[in-house]
Design a protein around this motif. Structure first.
Motif, PDB file in Angstrom:
ATOM      1  N   UNK A 111       0.045  11.274  -0.210  1.00 23.85           N
ATOM      2  CA  UNK A 111      -1.067  10.699   0.703  1.00 23.85           C
ATOM      3  C   UNK A 111      -2.346  11.018  -0.016  1.00 23.85           C
ATOM      4  N   UNK A 112      -2.521  12.206  -0.433  1.00 20.78           N
ATOM      5  CA  UNK A 112      -3.925  12.453  -1.211  1.00 20.78           C
ATOM      6  C   UNK A 112      -4.037  11.633  -2.298  1.00 20.78           C
ATOM      7  N   UNK A 113      -3.211  11.365  -3.076  1.00 16.63           N
ATOM      8  CA  UNK A 113      -3.171  10.659  -4.125  1.00 16.63           C
ATOM      9  C   UNK A 113      -3.226   9.042  -3.898  1.00 16.63           C
ATOM     10  N   UNK A 166       0.950  -1.203   0.029  1.00 18.54           N
ATOM     11  CA  UNK A 166      -0.020   0.061   0.053  1.00 18.54           C
ATOM     12  C   UNK A 166       0.842   1.221  -0.013  1.00 18.54           C
ATOM     13  N   UNK A 167       2.173   1.270   0.584  1.00 20.30           N
ATOM     14  CA  UNK A 167       2.799   2.206   0.836  1.00 20.30           C
ATOM     15  C   UNK A 167       3.954   2.518  -0.472  1.00 20.30           C
ATOM     16  N   UNK A 168       3.831   1.536  -1.257  1.00 21.75           N
ATOM     17  CA  UNK A 168       4.930   1.505  -2.095  1.00 21.75           C
ATOM     18  C   UNK A 168       4.868   2.601  -3.215  1.00 21.75           C
ATOM     19  N   UNK A 169       3.998   3.144  -3.750  1.00 24.68           N
ATOM     20  CA  UNK A 169       3.736   4.236  -4.651  1.00 24.68           C
ATOM     21  C   UNK A 169       4.449   5.409  -4.049  1.00 24.68           C
ATOM     22  N   UNK A 170       3.910   5.710  -2.932  1.00 24.70           N
ATOM     23  CA  UNK A 170       4.305   6.652  -2.166  1.00 24.70           C
ATOM     24  C   UNK A 170       5.725   6.956  -1.708  1.00 24.70           C
ATOM     25  N   UNK A 225       5.877  18.912   1.166  1.00 24.30           N
ATOM     26  CA  UNK A 225       4.784  19.088   0.344  1.00 24.30           C
ATOM     27  C   UNK A 225       4.414  17.926  -0.679  1.00 24.30           C
ATOM     28  N   UNK A 226       5.341  17.308  -1.113  1.00 24.44           N
ATOM     29  CA  UNK A 226       5.371  16.137  -2.093  1.00 24.44           C
ATOM     30  C   UNK A 226       4.539  14.829  -1.190  1.00 24.44           C
TER      31      UNK A 226
END
Length: 259
Positions: free
Chosen positions: A229-231, A186-190, A223-224
């Motif tokens: 997190x939003x995406x 779940x966290x890999x894209x971020x 910020x990124x």
């Protein structure tokens, strides 16, 4: 004057007390119900109500003397069975905590825990936020009702007195790997997006050594990270719903049930 024989006491314990112990053991670690915000009295009364409601429909428990050591061991056994059944849901809910912790480490929010040792909480604020979100999503899917139904159904699939060591205990231990693998997925894209940001600032520091990368890097990383997190919330609910179904399936299969 009311008088009870040992046989009547044993029958009462077998009908109500042992089911209560198993259900209460599940409530000790089940998400939301195990929270400190839920009073102990509410949990006890809820477990008593469920055990009194379903006790007449449960299989006949073994005849054990109420004043014997065997009765005490059987009660402890029921507590452990309920505890282990609900432990699958604890793994599921802590997936979100790990997701938030991984993202916080990439964003720099984990430093807030080090700078505030008086808080007594080792979880970053983003991990707590994801934990609340996962709990609300689990409740929104009526997962707590399904979990209570599995606890009640466990008396049919794994009757009282069957034993605890015949359960697939290694299957419970192997869920630890599922916990870390699901959180990383779940966290890999971020994590990859933040890695690209850090690589960009690394190249920038080599190209312009006079530029204060630290003063620019931390706000941009924050910020990124918030954008990531939003995406991530676009696909997180559907994927986490699948993880909730997997956890409930593991819980049901632990006592020999088939989906």
């Amino acid at each position: 004057m009311l008088s009870l024989t040992s046989v009547e006491i044993s029958t009462f314990i077998g009908t109500f007390w042992w089911p209560f112990c198993r259900i209460m053991g599940g409530f000790l670690v089940m998400p939301f119900l195990s929270s400190g915000f839920i009073p102990v009295t509410v949990r006890v009364l809820l477990a008593l109500s469920i055990s009194a409601l379903f006790a007449p429909m449960l299989p006949t428990p073994p005849a054990v003397d109420a004043m014997s050591v065997a009765a005490l061991l059987l009660a402890i056994e029921q507590l452990f069975i309920g505890f282990m059944l609900a432990f699958f849901l604890t793994f599921m809910i802590h997936i979100m905590t790990l997701v938030g912790a991984m993202m916080s480490m990439q964003m720099g929010l984990a430093m807030a825990v080090m700078n505030d040792p008086s808080s007594g909480n080792s979880n970053p604020i983003l991990g707590q936020w994801f934990l609340f979100y996962g709990t609300l999503l689990f409740l929104g899917l009526d997962g707590h009702l399904v979990a209570i139904g599995i606890l009640v159904d466990s008396f049919r699939l794994w009757p009282i007195g069957t034993g605890i060591f015949d359960l697939p205990l290694m299957g419970l231990v192997s869920r630890m790997a599922w916990l870390f693998a699901s959180a990383l997925m779940l966290a890999l894209p971020a994590i990859l997006a933040m890695l690209m940001v850090n690589v960009t600032f690394g190249v920038l520091s080599r190209a312009a050594p006079s530029l204060n990368v630290f003063a620019l890097g931390f706000p941009m990383s924050m910020l990124m990270g918030l954008l990531c997190v939003l995406f991530s919330f676009t696909g997180l609910p559907s994927r986490y719903s699948e993880l909730c179904l997997e956890a409930l399936s593991f819980m049901y299969g632990f006592i020999g049930g088939t989906a």
